[in-house]
Design a protein around this motif. Structure first.
Motif, PDB file in Angstrom:
ATOM      1  N   ILE A 295       0.860  -1.190   0.000  1.00 23.93           N
ATOM      2  CA  ILE A 295       0.000   0.000   0.000  1.00 23.93           C
ATOM      3  C   ILE A 295       0.891   1.232   0.000  1.00 23.93           C
ATOM      4  CG2 ILE A 295      -1.658   1.369   1.331  1.00 23.93           C
ATOM      5  CD1 ILE A 295      -2.775  -1.236   2.448  1.00 23.93           C
ATOM      6  N   ILE A 296       0.581   2.183  -0.872  1.00 29.51           N
ATOM      7  CA  ILE A 296       1.252   3.486  -0.865  1.00 29.51           C
ATOM      8  C   ILE A 296       0.215   4.508  -0.412  1.00 29.51           C
ATOM      9  CG2 ILE A 296       2.462   5.228  -2.205  1.00 29.51           C
ATOM     10  CD1 ILE A 296       3.292   3.045  -4.147  1.00 29.51           C
ATOM     11  N   ASN A 297       0.429   5.074   0.753  1.00 30.32           N
ATOM     12  CA  ASN A 297      -0.537   6.017   1.326  1.00 30.32           C
ATOM     13  C   ASN A 297      -0.128   7.447   0.999  1.00 30.32           C
ATOM     14  OD1 ASN A 297      -2.456   7.372   2.763  1.00 30.32           O
ATOM     15  ND2 ASN A 297      -1.740   6.751   4.782  1.00 30.32           N
ATOM     16  N   GLN A 298      -0.806   8.030   0.017  1.00 33.71           N
ATOM     17  CA  GLN A 298      -0.550   9.412  -0.383  1.00 33.71           C
ATOM     18  C   GLN A 298      -1.776  10.294  -0.107  1.00 33.71           C
ATOM     19  OE1 GLN A 298       2.228  10.676  -1.541  1.00 33.71           O
ATOM     20  NE2 GLN A 298       3.437   8.878  -2.016  1.00 33.71           N
ATOM     21  N   ILE A 299      -2.683   9.836   0.735  1.00 27.55           N
ATOM     22  CA  ILE A 299      -3.931  10.578   0.927  1.00 27.55           C
ATOM     23  C   ILE A 299      -3.674  11.889   1.660  1.00 27.55           C
ATOM     24  CG2 ILE A 299      -6.230  10.539   1.937  1.00 27.55           C
ATOM     25  CD1 ILE A 299      -6.210   7.540   1.764  1.00 27.55           C
ATOM     26  N   THR A 300      -4.114  12.992   1.045  1.00 20.28           N
ATOM     27  CA  THR A 300      -4.115  14.301   1.692  1.00 20.28           C
ATOM     28  C   THR A 300      -5.394  15.024   1.290  1.00 20.28           C
ATOM     29  OG1 THR A 300      -3.099  15.569  -0.118  1.00 20.28           O
ATOM     30  CG2 THR A 300      -1.597  14.452   1.425  1.00 20.28           C
ATOM     31  N   ALA A 301      -5.571  16.213   1.866  1.00 19.30           N
ATOM     32  CA  ALA A 301      -6.662  17.096   1.448  1.00 19.30           C
ATOM     33  C   ALA A 301      -6.072  18.473   1.170  1.00 19.30           C
ATOM     34  CB  ALA A 301      -7.729  17.175   2.532  1.00 19.30           C
ATOM     35  N   LEU A 302      -4.988  18.479   0.392  1.00 22.09           N
ATOM     36  CA  LEU A 302      -4.220  19.704   0.181  1.00 22.09           C
ATOM     37  C   LEU A 302      -4.370  20.296  -1.210  1.00 22.09           C
ATOM     38  CD1 LEU A 302      -0.894  18.599   1.936  1.00 22.09           C
ATOM     39  CD2 LEU A 302      -2.805  19.871   2.910  1.00 22.09           C
ATOM     40  N   SER A 303      -5.206  19.696  -2.040  1.00 24.58           N
ATOM     41  CA  SER A 303      -5.272  20.154  -3.426  1.00 24.58           C
ATOM     42  C   SER A 303      -5.977  21.505  -3.563  1.00 24.58           C
ATOM     43  CB  SER A 303      -5.985  19.121  -4.298  1.00 24.58           C
ATOM     44  OG  SER A 303      -7.290  18.873  -3.809  1.00 24.58           O
ATOM     45  N   ALA A 304      -6.915  21.810  -2.668  1.00 28.21           N
ATOM     46  CA  ALA A 304      -7.634  23.083  -2.738  1.00 28.21           C
ATOM     47  C   ALA A 304      -6.890  24.133  -1.923  1.00 28.21           C
ATOM     48  CB  ALA A 304      -9.054  22.925  -2.216  1.00 28.21           C
ATOM     49  N   PRO A 305      -6.468  25.250  -2.535  1.00 28.73           N
ATOM     50  CA  PRO A 305      -5.714  26.267  -1.793  1.00 28.73           C
ATOM     51  C   PRO A 305      -6.578  26.959  -0.746  1.00 28.73           C
ATOM     52  CG  PRO A 305      -6.268  27.074  -3.986  1.00 28.73           C
ATOM     53  CD  PRO A 305      -6.670  25.629  -3.940  1.00 28.73           C
ATOM     54  N   SER A 306      -5.930  27.468   0.279  1.00 23.01           N
ATOM     55  CA  SER A 306      -6.633  28.196   1.325  1.00 23.01           C
ATOM     56  C   SER A 306      -5.688  29.196   1.962  1.00 23.01           C
ATOM     57  CB  SER A 306      -7.174  27.241   2.389  1.00 23.01           C
ATOM     58  OG  SER A 306      -7.705  27.961   3.484  1.00 23.01           O
ATOM     59  N   ARG A 307      -6.188  30.365   2.258  1.00 21.47           N
ATOM     60  CA  ARG A 307      -5.379  31.373   2.941  1.00 21.47           C
ATOM     61  C   ARG A 307      -5.301  31.115   4.443  1.00 21.47           C
ATOM     62  NH1 ARG A 307      -3.820  35.724   0.043  1.00 21.47           N
ATOM     63  NH2 ARG A 307      -4.704  35.982  -2.035  1.00 21.47           N
ATOM     64  N   ASP A 308      -6.164  30.260   4.945  1.00 21.60           N
ATOM     65  CA  ASP A 308      -6.145  29.899   6.358  1.00 21.60           C
ATOM     66  C   ASP A 308      -5.347  28.611   6.500  1.00 21.60           C
ATOM     67  OD1 ASP A 308      -6.715  28.847   8.912  1.00 21.60           O
ATOM     68  OD2 ASP A 308      -8.615  29.927   9.002  1.00 21.60           O
ATOM     69  N   TYR A 309      -4.090  28.720   6.931  1.00 16.01           N
ATOM     70  CA  TYR A 309      -3.177  27.577   6.949  1.00 16.01           C
ATOM     71  C   TYR A 309      -3.679  26.473   7.862  1.00 16.01           C
ATOM     72  CZ  TYR A 309       1.433  25.277   6.837  1.00 16.01           C
ATOM     73  OH  TYR A 309       2.470  24.385   6.661  1.00 16.01           O
ATOM     74  N   ALA A 310      -4.174  26.837   9.036  1.00 13.38           N
ATOM     75  CA  ALA A 310      -4.663  25.831   9.976  1.00 13.38           C
ATOM     76  C   ALA A 310      -5.857  25.082   9.405  1.00 13.38           C
ATOM     77  CB  ALA A 310      -5.028  26.493  11.308  1.00 13.38           C
ATOM     78  N   ARG A 311      -6.781  25.806   8.803  1.00  9.30           N
ATOM     79  CA  ARG A 311      -7.962  25.160   8.213  1.00  9.30           C
ATOM     80  C   ARG A 311      -7.550  24.285   7.037  1.00  9.30           C
ATOM     81  NH1 ARG A 311     -12.840  29.052   6.869  1.00  9.30           N
ATOM     82  NH2 ARG A 311     -12.714  29.202   9.151  1.00  9.30           N
ATOM     83  N   TRP A 312      -6.592  24.742   6.266  1.00  6.93           N
ATOM     84  CA  TRP A 312      -6.105  23.993   5.100  1.00  6.93           C
ATOM     85  C   TRP A 312      -5.538  22.638   5.515  1.00  6.93           C
ATOM     86  CZ3 TRP A 312      -0.736  23.625   3.128  1.00  6.93           C
ATOM     87  CH2 TRP A 312      -0.669  23.130   1.818  1.00  6.93           C
ATOM     88  N   LEU A 313      -4.877  22.593   6.673  1.00  6.20           N
ATOM     89  CA  LEU A 313      -4.234  21.365   7.134  1.00  6.20           C
ATOM     90  C   LEU A 313      -5.149  20.457   7.942  1.00  6.20           C
ATOM     91  CD1 LEU A 313      -0.741  22.678   8.339  1.00  6.20           C
ATOM     92  CD2 LEU A 313      -1.176  21.195   6.371  1.00  6.20           C
ATOM     93  N   ALA A 314      -6.287  20.960   8.382  1.00  6.86           N
ATOM     94  CA  ALA A 314      -7.097  20.256   9.379  1.00  6.86           C
ATOM     95  C   ALA A 314      -7.485  18.843   8.932  1.00  6.86           C
ATOM     96  CB  ALA A 314      -8.337  21.070   9.722  1.00  6.86           C
ATOM     97  N   VAL A 315      -8.017  18.694   7.715  1.00  5.58           N
ATOM     98  CA  VAL A 315      -8.457  17.370   7.259  1.00  5.58           C
ATOM     99  C   VAL A 315      -7.258  16.456   7.019  1.00  5.58           C
ATOM    100  CG1 VAL A 315      -9.703  16.106   5.464  1.00  5.58           C
ATOM    101  CG2 VAL A 315     -10.587  18.289   6.286  1.00  5.58           C
ATOM    102  N   THR A 316      -6.189  17.008   6.473  1.00  2.00           N
ATOM    103  CA  THR A 316      -4.986  16.194   6.266  1.00  2.00           C
ATOM    104  C   THR A 316      -4.433  15.690   7.598  1.00  2.00           C
ATOM    105  OG1 THR A 316      -4.405  17.292   4.194  1.00  2.00           O
ATOM    106  CG2 THR A 316      -2.609  16.228   5.400  1.00  2.00           C
TER     107      THR A 316
END
Length: 299
Positions: free
Chosen positions: A59-80
């Motif tokens: 298994i190669i785990n590359q799952i993130t939720a970083l494809s959509a840009p956001s000016r709120d860094y904390a919110r951008w990282l939250a799901v990842t």
């Protein structure tokens, strides 16, 4: 990472199942020569079902939720962050149940203590007392790494990528960072002494393909040969983009206007060594220097 990685694995002769949480991506995956599987990385039942049905050797785990840009860094990282901590726990349990032999997982090379000898390596102390929102992301990465490396019966390989650049990334044509530089929105912070560990997306893909069947279990920095001080790479890229020279802001202004991460990356980030990935994974960089990589991408 997703599309070029699937393409590279198929080209090497692997039978690939690629997960996506959107059915509209099925045709893209099929066109690359892989089998699509519908899976939300935070849906425990879906993760378990996809893995048990596939019975993957690796298994190669590359799952993130970083494809959509956001000016709120904390919110951008939250799901990842949740995908790294909660999602990895489910994935590793399902991998063990399915008899998977090896798991290769994504992490980050840019989370070490801001003081100490350069370059950092895989054993360098991590910045556990970092200010938010950096701390939460580091904690999530540590949680994921611990699960990958500590699950009995599975060879865990953690790839700590540097800052990705290239087609389809934020530091690529049309990407968020490149667009921000063209509009003069990305500043040099303080002296700009932070040394970015860049890696071209093609080199990151190459290292990941190698890690499928090469290298002992453990952690590997996947970065280029040449660290990039912010005060050097930002003006260099701005010139390639025919953009105005980057403005300078103080550390206090950067923290107030952008966030604590802007100060850490811009002024405190330390260089990272790729020696272990070269010796044990057989990493050969097509783009050892960010300068030549940027020139080919934007020149």
């Amino acid at each position: 990472m997703g599309r070029p990685l699937v393409e590279a694995l198929v080209d090497r002769g692997h039978e690939v199942t690629a997960s996506t949480h959107r059915t509209e991506n099925f045709s893209v995956i099929a066109a690359l020569g892989a089998r699509p599987a519908l899976m939300d990385g935070l849906d425990d039942a879906a993760v378990r079902q996809a893995i048990l049905e596939t019975e993957p050797e690796v298994i190669i785990n590359q799952i993130t939720a970083l494809s959509a840009p956001s000016r709120d860094y904390a919110r951008w990282l939250a799901v990842t962050n949740r995908l790294r901590s909660e999602g990895t726990k489910t994935l590793m349990a399902a991998a063990r149940e399915a008899g998977t032999g090896r798991v290769v997982a994504q992490s980050a090379s840019f989370m070490t203590q801001p003081v100490g000898p350069d370059p950092t390596d895989e054993s360098s102390p991590l910045y556990l007392e970092a200010p938010e929102p950096i701390r939460s992301h580091i904690q999530a990465n540590i949680a994921a790494e611990t699960l990958v490396l500590g699950t009995p019966g599975i060879e865990g390989v953690v790839l700590r990528y540097g800052f990705l650049y290239g087609e389809g990334t934020a530091i690529g044509p049309g990407g968020e960072v490149a667009t921000g530089i063209k509009s003069g929105e990305v500043p040099i912070v303080g002296e700009g002494a932070g040394r970015y560990p860049f890696v071209h997306v093609r080199d990151a893909v190459s290292a990941t393909v190698h890690a499928v069947d090469r290298g002992s279990p453990g952690i590997y920095n996947v970065v280029g040969d040449e660290p990039a001080p912010q005060a050097e790479w930002l003006p260099y890229l701005a010139e390639l983009l025919d953009a105005p020279p980057p403005r300078r802001v103080s550390e206090e202004e950067a923290e107030e206007q952008i966030g604590a991460q802007a100060v850490y990356y811009g002024t405190q980030l330390r260089a990272a060594s790729n020696a272990k990935a070269k010796s044990e994974l057989g990493l050969i960089l097509a783009y050892p220097s960010w300068r030549e990589g940027f020139r080919e991408l934007f020149g």
